[in-house]
Design a protein around this motif. Structure first.
Motif, PDB file in Angstrom:
ATOM      1  N   PHE A  33       0.815  -1.211   0.000  1.00 11.70           N
ATOM      2  CA  PHE A  33       0.000   0.000   0.000  1.00 11.70           C
ATOM      3  C   PHE A  33       0.849   1.262   0.000  1.00 11.70           C
ATOM      4  O   PHE A  33       0.328   2.365   0.093  1.00 11.70           O
ATOM      5  CB  PHE A  33      -0.941  -0.005   1.207  1.00 11.70           C
ATOM      6  CG  PHE A  33      -1.899  -1.144   1.187  1.00 11.70           C
ATOM      7  CD1 PHE A  33      -3.051  -1.088   0.435  1.00 11.70           C
ATOM      8  CD2 PHE A  33      -1.637  -2.300   1.896  1.00 11.70           C
ATOM      9  CE1 PHE A  33      -3.936  -2.155   0.396  1.00 11.70           C
ATOM     10  CE2 PHE A  33      -2.507  -3.367   1.867  1.00 11.70           C
ATOM     11  CZ  PHE A  33      -3.664  -3.300   1.104  1.00 11.70           C
ATOM     12  N   LEU A  34       2.162   1.091  -0.105  1.00 10.68           N
ATOM     13  CA  LEU A  34       3.065   2.246  -0.090  1.00 10.68           C
ATOM     14  C   LEU A  34       2.941   3.008  -1.401  1.00 10.68           C
ATOM     15  O   LEU A  34       3.221   2.473  -2.467  1.00 10.68           O
ATOM     16  CB  LEU A  34       4.506   1.762   0.112  1.00 10.68           C
ATOM     17  CG  LEU A  34       5.536   2.856   0.387  1.00 10.68           C
ATOM     18  CD1 LEU A  34       5.261   3.510   1.734  1.00 10.68           C
ATOM     19  CD2 LEU A  34       6.942   2.278   0.374  1.00 10.68           C
ATOM     20  N   GLU A  35       2.508   4.268  -1.302  1.00 12.67           N
ATOM     21  CA  GLU A  35       2.352   5.076  -2.503  1.00 12.67           C
ATOM     22  C   GLU A  35       3.179   6.345  -2.487  1.00 12.67           C
ATOM     23  O   GLU A  35       3.262   7.023  -3.495  1.00 12.67           O
ATOM     24  CB  GLU A  35       0.873   5.396  -2.727  1.00 12.67           C
ATOM     25  CG  GLU A  35       0.053   4.154  -3.034  1.00 12.67           C
ATOM     26  CD  GLU A  35      -1.171   4.449  -3.845  1.00 12.67           C
ATOM     27  OE1 GLU A  35      -1.301   5.597  -4.329  1.00 12.67           O
ATOM     28  OE2 GLU A  35      -2.010   3.561  -4.009  1.00 12.67           O
ATOM     29  N   VAL A  36       3.774   6.672  -1.358  1.00  8.81           N
ATOM     30  CA  VAL A  36       4.703   7.800  -1.308  1.00  8.81           C
ATOM     31  C   VAL A  36       5.964   7.325  -0.606  1.00  8.81           C
ATOM     32  O   VAL A  36       5.905   6.843   0.523  1.00  8.81           O
ATOM     33  CB  VAL A  36       4.108   9.012  -0.563  1.00  8.81           C
ATOM     34  CG1 VAL A  36       5.156  10.092  -0.363  1.00  8.81           C
ATOM     35  CG2 VAL A  36       2.920   9.573  -1.328  1.00  8.81           C
ATOM     36  N   LEU A  37       7.090   7.442  -1.276  1.00  8.44           N
ATOM     37  CA  LEU A  37       8.379   7.045  -0.717  1.00  8.44           C
ATOM     38  C   LEU A  37       9.390   8.139  -0.994  1.00  8.44           C
ATOM     39  O   LEU A  37       9.541   8.577  -2.141  1.00  8.44           O
ATOM     40  CB  LEU A  37       8.851   5.724  -1.346  1.00  8.44           C
ATOM     41  CG  LEU A  37      10.250   5.259  -0.947  1.00  8.44           C
ATOM     42  CD1 LEU A  37      10.268   4.860   0.527  1.00  8.44           C
ATOM     43  CD2 LEU A  37      10.705   4.079  -1.815  1.00  8.44           C
TER      44      LEU A  37
END
Length: 933
Positions: free
Chosen positions: A803-807
């Motif tokens: 669910f990681l969408e901003v890194l």
């Protein structure tokens, strides 16, 4: 004469003995009397009925006991609702002639399997057994066939909420004479059972259980079935067509499952149905036009599904309808005219769709009491035929595009009126003040203008809630020397009306608990109009004003539960006197000019404190350690102040067990990251805290036994962008320690905070490797570790963060090949810039032989298996539901992160375990919940 004397002799000397002999035959049987007395002795105390049970008296005369008039055997025992507490003794099986046993609603009554089995075997004439809300938790569900199968006499069996649990392996139930079977509220897992040798079953209730899988096709053999409820399970697949052809089925309840597909055509080909509830599933497609065949239907509920397109104009012949609910679907177009002609309709709910156009002239609805069309795209004026319905009690037209009324409102039975968030203009209709039964008025977020004498509202003596907020052109006139008396008013919202004063001393309402005067022009010190009785308030919102001092509030606020003074001009030190509010559980003083060197330690007197927001001030202090002792504390925001020093100083055994938002960014904290606290953030660890398919729930506050929902704003910062959330859902779990002077390594324990949605450690002095344990944060939607001194490779475990969408890993000293696959294929160059040692996509720099890709988790697992000594990798892939779908690059393209749109704008998930339906709150600022700053 001699015959007469003989008769007299027999009457005087022999008839009394005959009477005595006959009376013995009319006493109940001794063994049954003993069994009942033993049953009584097993209870911890006498009840109203068992108090009449005395040894030596006829048990047939005891309360709750009935006997056969000839045999004097006990045939009926009714001790329902007696509050019995104790184990049922085996001697109850001696009542072998029972035909009816009623022991329901005795929560402390405990059954052993052997006792129940013996009773059923001995009482071979038992026709009805009601044991609802007694304790059968020790009975194994797979013993059901041993207990009841082949019970040839049972006609009615009711075992609702008895604590029966387990996985049903033997799915065949045989009850030869059963007609009514109630087993709702069980914890029975597995597929629904199949019924054999039960040809006369009329009523079947398996609602609120844990059944899963499809509805068995064998149910179509139950040809006598009239009532079927499978509500609140985990049933899936489509609705079998054969189920809908049962010749006698008239009541069908399948709501709150996971049924999908379209409604079968046969669904509407019978006019026998009276009540249908298919709500809260995943049923899609168009509403079938063959609904018109259901001419005997009384109740239709298709809400919380995915029906789309127009509502068919099919209601003309459905004259018996009392209730219709189509809420939370994807219905479009105009509301069909035939829907407004129903003369027997009592409730109509078409809210939360995309219906548009004007409302047709209403010719029916003479018995309508509830009408909800809110959250659609309806427009133009509201017709006079709607504004004069004779029986209407609740009218909700909020969140539409209505522009006005065709005439005055003459709904004299009306109690609740919701017109917020429309496009009404001009003066507030004076006819509203004639609706003397009104308890709730919400006219907020419109374009009303003109001057309104506040005295008019005091005519409405039943008023409980009044909201006029967000009508910028509206002026309230408060006459001098006037008293505004409201006997029942508890909620008053007057936000954003340009008020520079409000004569609170003239407001007479002993029940007022919620007052919102935010975003006005109140200035100076806290006004003297605050009443001496203000300690009865639940929540006071004075945010976004021009207040400079709060000296007045501390004297009159002993039982104040929530206080919002954010966005004012408060200066100086935070007064210790605010700590006199020992019932306080929400305090926001963010965005002021508070200075000084200590946060009052006496705030720890507020044992109920859950939210503290002191962000964006100028407070200089060490970390306020005393907060860790508050067991229910959920939100701490100290961002953008001048706090300093280390913060890893745990002084209690279990600090911050309930914390879900920890934001201390933008200060001067130093030393290592607070590993001592991270070890005990229990609410951030437990995945079960974020239940699958749960609706977002907001932090609530109990004030004087009333539940109020209090909201605060939180600013999330990532990659230089700020997002302000006006409401904080309880599953919005974040840690923001950015823009400080923390140093050292990132603790491995951070990977145990499984419910984290956002983590920001940027702009510090952190060094060492990125912990491999971060791959366990499977709920994470954004991660910012930028502008530190981190070294080593990027762990490939991070690719499992689905669910990681901003890194953002920019401006560190990372090296090696960037992991590939899954979410990592969506990140652009700026996620990695400022790391000269990184190579591989999406960077243009290619990796050479000396820059090997880090081994994948699968390879590590394989090497561990074959003895290479690698530690197993904790794989968080596929852990299940996460609230929302994350902040993505779409935030920068479209301005609204998708997960926020789902929270505040999309169709919500509905089911919480144990079937609690929660309705979305229609706040006056619903359209302003997402703000970009």
């Amino acid at each position: 004469m001699g015959c007469l004397l003989l008769c007299l002799y027999l009457f005087l000397f022999h008839f009394p003995s005959f009477l005595y002999s006959s009376s013995l035959n009319f006493l109940c049987h001794h063994d049954e009397s003993v069994a009942l007395l033993q049953l009584k002795s097993s209870f911890t105390y006498d009840t109203m009925k068992t108090a009449t049970w005395k040894n030596g008296t006829d048990c047939c005369s005891w309360h709750g006991v009935k006997c056969d008039t000839l045999s004097r055997h006990v045939t009926e025992l009714d001790l329902s609702y007696e509050g019995l507490d104790g184990e049922v003794p085996p001697q109850i099986s001696h009542l072998s002639k029972l035909t009816s046993l009623r022991l329901s609603y005795n929560y402390g009554l405990v059954w052993k399997e052997s006792t129940l089995k013996r009773l059923v075997q001995n009482a071979t004439n038992l026709k009805e057994m009601f044991l609802d809300y007694t304790d059968m938790s020790s009975i194994k569900i797979n013993s059901f066939d041993l207990l009841f199968n082949h019970s040839s006499s049972l006609v009615t069996l009711s075992l609702q909420n008895t604590g029966l649990r387990g996985n049903l392996k033997k799915r065949i139930i045989c009850l030869p004479s059963i007609q009514e079977l109630y087993m709702s509220g069980s914890y029975i897992e597995g597929e629904l059972p199949q019924f054999s040798c039960s040809p006369f079953l009329r009523i079947l209730d398996f609602s609120s259980g844990d059944f899963e899988g499809p509805i068995p096709l064998s149910f179509s053999n139950l040809t006598h079935l009239t009532y079927l409820s499978l509500t609140g399970n985990y049933l899936n697949d489509s609705i079998p067509s054969s189920l809908l052809t049962l010749p006698r089925l008239t009541f069908l309840y399948l709501e709150n499952n996971e049924l999908s597909g379209q409604v079968p055509d046969v669904f509407c080909n019978s006019n026998k149905f009276k009540e249908i509830d298919l709500s809260e599933n995943k049923i899609s497609g168009k509403l079938p036009s063959s609904l018109s065949n259901l001419q005997h239907l009384i109740h239709l509920d298709l809400s919380y599904n995915s029906f789309r397109d127009q509502i068919p104009n099919v209601f003309g012949g459905m004259r018996k309808l009392h209730q219709i609910s189509l809420t939370f679907n994807k219905l479009r177009g105009k509301i069909p005219s035939s829907l407004f002609n129903l003369s027997q309709l009592v409730k109509l709910d078409c809210s939360h769709n995309k219906l548009e156009g004007p409302i047709h002239k209403i010719t029916g609805f003479q018995k309508l009491t509830y009408l909800s069309l809110n959250d659609n795209q309806l427009n133009e004026t509201i017709p006079s035929s709607l504004l004069s319905l004779p029986s209407l009690v609740t009218l909700d037209l909020s969140n539409n595009h209505f522009t006005g009324l065709t005439s005055g409102i003459s709904l004299y039975s009306l109690k609740e009126l919701y017109l917020s968030n429309n496009k009404f203009q001009g003066n507030i209709p004076e006819s509203i003040f004639n609706l003397t039964n009104l308890t709730t008025i919400d006219l907020s977020t419109n374009n009303f203008s003109g001057v309104v004498d506040f005295q008019h509202f005091s005519k409405l003596q039943n008023l409980d809630s009044l909201s006029l907020s967000y009508n910028g052109q509206l002026s309230l006139n408060f006459e001098s020397n006037s008293n505004y008396t409201f006997s029942t008013l508890t909620e008053l919202k007057l936000s954003s009306l340009g008020l520079n004063e409000f004569p609170m001393s003239s407001l007479k309402s002993s029940s007022l608990k919620y007052l919102d005067l935010s975003n006005n022009k109140l200035k100076g010190s806290l006004p003297n109009w605050l009443p001496k009785s203000m300690y009865y308030f639940g929540f006071l919102n004075l945010s976004q004003n021009l207040l400079t001092s709060i000296n007045q509030i501390s004297r009159n606020s002993y039982m104040l539960g929530g206080l919002d003074l954010s966005f004012n001009l408060l200066n100086g030190e935070l007064s210790p006197s605010i700590c006199n509010m020992s019932y306080l559980n929400f305090l926001s003083m963010a965005h002021n000019k508070l200075t000084g060197d200590r946060v009052p330690k006496s705030l720890s007197n507020c044992r109920n404190l859950q939210v503290l927001n002191l962000g964006s001030n100028k407070i200089e202090d060490h970390f306020p350690y005393w907060i860790q002792t508050l067991q229910d504390f959920k939100v701490l925001i100290l961002r953008d102040n001048k706090f300093h020093g280390p913060i890893d100083n745990t002084k209690v055994k279990y600090p911050f067990p309930s914390l879900i938002i920890f934001d201390i960014s933008g200060n001067n904290f130093s030393g290592p990251l607070p590993k001592g606290y991270l070890n005990f953030f229990e609410a951030m660890r437990t995945v079960a805290q974020v239940e699958e398919n749960s609706i977002f729930q907001y932090m609530d506050t109990n004030i004087m036994n009333d539940t109020q929902q209090y909201y605060d704003s939180v600013t999330v910062e990532t990659k230089g962008k700020k997002i302000t959330l006006v409401k904080i859902p309880t599953i919005f779990v974040i840690i923001d320690l950015s823009r400080n002077k923390f140093e050292g390594e990132i603790p491995i324990v951070i990977g145990e905070l499984h419910t984290l949605i956002g983590l920001n450690l940027s702009h510090n002095r952190l060094s060492g490797n990125i912990p491999q344990s971060m791959g366990n944060l499977t709920s994470l939607e954004w991660l910012d570790l930028s502008s530190n001194m981190l070294t080593g490779i990027i762990p490939s475990d991070l690719t499992y963060l689905n669910f990681l969408e901003v890194l953002d890993l920019s401006n560190n000293h990372l090296l090696g090949e960037i992991p590939q696959g899954k979410q990592f294929n969506t990140f652009s160059n700026d996620s990695y810039e400022g790391n000269s040692g990184l190579c591989g996509l999406p960077l243009s720099k290619k990796c050479g032989p000396e820059q090997q890709s880090p081994p994948s988790p699968d390879k590590l697992w394989s090497e561990e298996k074959f003895g290479f000594g690698w530690k197993p990798v904790a794989m968080g892939y596929g852990c299940g539901f996460v609230f929302g779908i994350g902040l993505g690059y779409c935030m920068f393209l479209f301005g609204k992160p998708r997960w926020l749109v789902m929270i505040f704008g999309g169709q919500p998930k509905r089911r919480v375990k144990r079937r609690t339906r929660v309705r979305m709150t229609n706040g006056s600022t619903m359209n302003q919940m997402i703000q970009m700053s």
